[in-house]
Scaffold this active site. Structure first.
Site, short mmCIF file in Angstrom:
data_model
loop_
_atom_site.label_atom_id
_atom_site.label_comp_id
_atom_site.label_asym_id
_atom_site.label_seq_id
_atom_site.Cartn_x
_atom_site.Cartn_y
_atom_site.Cartn_z
N HIS A 195 63.70 -35.53 -104.58
CA HIS A 195 62.79 -34.97 -105.59
C HIS A 195 63.21 -35.32 -107.00
O HIS A 195 62.38 -35.44 -107.89
CB HIS A 195 62.60 -33.48 -105.35
CG HIS A 195 61.72 -33.25 -104.17
ND1 HIS A 195 62.23 -33.07 -102.90
CD2 HIS A 195 60.38 -33.31 -104.05
CE1 HIS A 195 61.22 -32.98 -102.06
NE2 HIS A 195 60.09 -33.11 -102.72
N ARG A 303 52.85 -29.42 -106.66
CA ARG A 303 54.11 -28.95 -106.06
C ARG A 303 54.46 -27.61 -106.71
O ARG A 303 55.24 -27.55 -107.65
CB ARG A 303 55.22 -29.97 -106.29
CG ARG A 303 55.04 -31.28 -105.53
CD ARG A 303 56.26 -32.18 -105.70
NE ARG A 303 56.34 -33.21 -104.69
CZ ARG A 303 55.98 -34.49 -104.89
NH1 ARG A 303 55.53 -34.88 -106.07
NH2 ARG A 303 56.09 -35.38 -103.92
N ARG A 340 49.46 -26.84 -103.17
CA ARG A 340 50.34 -26.72 -102.00
C ARG A 340 51.16 -25.44 -102.11
O ARG A 340 51.69 -25.14 -103.18
CB ARG A 340 51.27 -27.93 -101.91
CG ARG A 340 52.16 -27.85 -100.68
CD ARG A 340 52.97 -29.09 -100.49
NE ARG A 340 54.03 -29.21 -101.47
CZ ARG A 340 54.88 -30.25 -101.52
NH1 ARG A 340 54.74 -31.24 -100.67
NH2 ARG A 340 55.82 -30.30 -102.42
N GLU A 449 54.01 -34.07 -92.02
CA GLU A 449 55.27 -34.63 -92.51
C GLU A 449 56.42 -34.43 -91.54
O GLU A 449 57.55 -34.80 -91.83
CB GLU A 449 55.61 -34.12 -93.92
CG GLU A 449 55.40 -32.67 -94.15
CD GLU A 449 55.58 -32.24 -95.61
OE1 GLU A 449 55.97 -33.05 -96.47
OE2 GLU A 449 55.34 -31.04 -95.86
N ASN A 472 57.07 -39.08 -97.56
CA ASN A 472 58.48 -38.91 -97.96
C ASN A 472 59.26 -38.19 -96.87
O ASN A 472 60.36 -38.59 -96.50
CB ASN A 472 58.59 -38.09 -99.25
CG ASN A 472 57.80 -38.70 -100.39
OD1 ASN A 472 57.50 -39.87 -100.35
ND2 ASN A 472 57.45 -37.90 -101.37
N ASP A 473 58.66 -37.11 -96.38
CA ASP A 473 59.34 -36.36 -95.33
C ASP A 473 59.10 -36.97 -93.95
O ASP A 473 60.00 -36.99 -93.11
CB ASP A 473 58.89 -34.89 -95.33
CG ASP A 473 59.67 -34.11 -96.36
OD1 ASP A 473 60.91 -34.22 -96.37
OD2 ASP A 473 59.05 -33.40 -97.18
N ARG A 483 66.39 -38.47 -96.80
CA ARG A 483 65.62 -39.05 -97.91
C ARG A 483 66.34 -38.86 -99.22
O ARG A 483 65.88 -39.27 -100.27
CB ARG A 483 64.24 -38.40 -97.99
CG ARG A 483 64.26 -36.98 -98.48
CD ARG A 483 62.88 -36.34 -98.47
NE ARG A 483 62.18 -36.42 -99.72
CZ ARG A 483 61.11 -35.69 -100.04
NH1 ARG A 483 60.59 -34.86 -99.14
NH2 ARG A 483 60.52 -35.80 -101.21
N CYS A 521 49.92 -38.63 -99.78
CA CYS A 521 50.48 -38.20 -101.06
C CYS A 521 51.98 -38.47 -101.19
O CYS A 521 52.59 -38.04 -102.16
CB CYS A 521 50.19 -36.72 -101.29
SG CYS A 521 50.99 -35.64 -100.12
#
Ligand code: PEP
Ligand code: MG
Length: 593
Positions: A195, A303, A340, A449, A472-473, A483, A521
């Site tokens: 992040h 987020r 989210r 994810e 990403n996940d 990650r 995303c």
């Protein structure tokens, strides 16, 4: 070695761009507390200082107890009671005084020893009850430490211009504060979709990870550092010629970026007229104007967990309503706003303000033995349901002001979707009974994810109103590669992996079968190497950092859908990530961006 000569270091390219400036070691928190050997005559005065810190900590907890009796969650009253008992326990009173006398060390060093001792025990004990007790001791000790040594953590908001920030690691709470004063980040650990990296890219700050920052201490003098975030290169004490070359490159990149920004208003469409929607990922409401100026079709991902950083606690219902309403009004009824639910945990760690109720309730978040596989996102919200209800109520109250959608992070199967839907129905009824207007329908989507939700995509596509793929996940969990923080396994973290491509094909087919919108995303959506492939696989809605929207449009506008489909078909034939990467690099002409 002449320690002013030019040295080139190679690391992991995390965020593009070039930074040129002076190095600045980024001081961290508890690690920087000094250990002092006291003058024997000073010991009693230090013990007095410790007693005062203890007294102030008790007063904090008593105040919080009063507060929580009125409006805190019920469990917190018990936790605070336990903390108060601990602050009066001989372990914390006479026991600690004895340790200070015997060791002759300053009280903060002793408290720190206690914290690290209990951290060790926490890791070795598996029993949930004892883990909770240890966590209580750590929390209480941290509160006392806060009074002994108010930590003035260096803030990235106020570094000198063009600082090249060197750190062992960066967490999102650090990077989120960084301004354009930061010339670049250089860290020892870190990953491309951590992040902290996402924020660096969103802010346009160059970033290279996996550099041994201890090396910088060995130079007699450093007159400049160059960071090339695209190539993953860090140059210490560049020669005149190197410096000039990078100054020209930096200027060129800036001009390129500006040119692309000018094209931000163009349509997102392929040469043969296929429309693609490009939304923005946001970490805060203040970025909406920026996203719209960059040609965003709406907000594909908020987020909301970033709302915790400036506050060091969860935002209240009213605070959330104000933020969501402001965003919805700014976007208007035509542009969707996908909120989210709090995705706390994993690498989004939180240290709460010791004065907040959340501090006593959670102490910290993300400090589990294995945070990526821990109580994260919707799992956390279902465990602490008052937080889920507060957030859902806030979204419902804001829902009449725009086209608001709810997105559930880290969905494992359909149970979480059912749970959120049933809470939403109950809370809507409550609000209506209270005379509050709420939208007739709010769309609820699931993030794909983790492998289980990817494998269940058919069921989820059927039941949810939309899906959003978080690559990403997904990449981290499918490939079992961190990650975030492991330089030994970062080469396993490959978004262009044959397994990921096949999963994406499956997820897209499910969404199409049930005619449900599907967003992508993750950071892959803004990778020029992957955009044509995603397009060819069937992705039509991309959500990326606002700063990347012009780039994504630029790439999409260079492709024909047929060519993209052919590319995807060929790519799907690969079974080795290395071969696939080579194929993509060869097929996609370097766009020199
Ligand atoms: C993702 O996992 O791809 C995603 C978009 O969520 P985050 O990066 O916030 O975990
Ligand atoms: Mg995610």
């Amino acid at each position: 070695m002449e320690k002013t000569e030019e040295i080139v270091l190679r690391g992991l390219p995390v965020s593009r761009g070039i930074g040129i400036g002076q190095p600045l070691f980024f001081a961290l928190g508890e690690e920087d507390i000094p250990e002092v050997h006291l003058d024997p005559l000073a010991i009693e005065a230090e013990i007095e200082r410790y007693r005062l810190a203890l007294r102030m900590s008790r007063e904090d907890v008593e105040k919080l107890q009063q507060l929580s009796l009125n409006d805190g969650p019920p469990e917190i009253v018990n936790i605070l009671g336990t903390h108060l008992e601990m602050l009066q326990d001989p372990l914390m009173t006479s026991g600690m005084e004895e340790k200070i006398r015997k060791s002759g060390k300053n009280p903060e060093a002793i408290v720190l020893d206690v914290i690290s001792e209990y951290k060790k025990r926490f890791r070795s004990i598996k029993d949930g009850y004892f883990q909770e007790r240890i966590r209580d001791i750590i929390d209480v000790s941290r509160r006392v430490l806060g009074h002994l040594f108010p930590m003035k953590r260096m803030r990235l908001a106020s570094v000198p211009p063009n600082s090249i920030v060197l750190a062992h690691d960066l967490v999102p709470s650090d990077t989120v504060e960084a301004t354009m004063q930061v010339g670049a980040f250089v860290t020892a650990s870190g990953g491309i979709t951590s992040h902290a990296a996402i924020i660096a890219r969103a802010k346009g700050i160059p970033y290279v990870a996996h550099i041994d920052i201890k090396l910088f201490k060995r130079f007699d003098q450093i007159h400049a550092v160059i960071v090339d975030g695209s190539q993953g290169i860090v140059i210490v004490n560049p020669e005149e010629e190197t410096l000039k070359k990078y100054q020209v490159l930096k200027k060129g990149q800036l001009q390129n970026f500006r040119l692309m920004q000018n094209a931000a208003h163009l349509k997102g469409e392929t040469i043969d007229g296929y429309r693609v929607r490009i939304f923005a990922n946001l970490e805060g409401s203040e970025q909406i104007g920026f996203a719209l100026r960059h040609g965003s079709a709406g907000i594909g991902l908020v987020r909301t967990e970033y709302l915790l950083f400036p506050r060091k606690r969860f935002p209240t219902e009213d605070e959330q309503v104000a933020i969501y309403k402001k965003m919805a009004l700014r976007l208007g009824p035509q542009r969707p706003l996908v909120i989210r639910l709090f995705d706390v945990g994993g690498d989004k760690k939180f240290e709460f303000d010791p004065g907040s109720i959340d501090f006593n309730y959670f102490g910290a978040i993300g400090h589990e033995p294995n945070p990526a596989l821990g109580c994260r996102a919707i799992r956390f919200l279902m465990r602490f349901s008052h937080l889920l209800d507060t957030q859902l109520r806030a979204i419902l109250r804001a829902s009449i002001h725009g086209d608001i959608h709810i997105l559930i992070p880290m969905v494992s199967d359909i149970y979480e979707l059912r749970h959120v839907r049933s809470r939403l129905a109950k809370l809507s009824r409550d609000l209506r009974r209270e005379g509050v207007k709420v939208a007739r329908k709010i769309r609820v989507g699931c993030m794909i994810e983790v492998p289980s939700s990817a494998l269940l995509c058919d069921e989820l596509a059927k039941a949810a109103d939309f899906l959003s793929v978080g690559t990403n996940d997904l990449v981290q969990y499918v490939l079992a590669a961190d990650r975030w923080n492991n330089d030994l396994t970062s080469h396993f973290y490959t978004p262009a992996h044959p397994s990921i491509l096949r999963l994406l094909r499956m997820i897209i087919a499910s969404a199409n079968r049930f005619k449900k919108p599907l967003l992508l995303c993750g950071e892959s959506a803004s990778d020029p190497l992957l955009i044509p492939l995603l397009l060819g696989l069937g992705i039509r809605d991309f959500s990326v950092a606002a700063r990347a929207i012009p780039l994504v449009k630029h790439v999409i506008r260079k492709w024909r859908i047929l060519d993209a489909c052919q590319l995807a078909e060929q790519a799907l034939e690969y079974s080795c990530a290395e071969d696939l990467k080579r194929f993509l690099q060869e097929r996609i002409a370097s766009l020199d961006l």
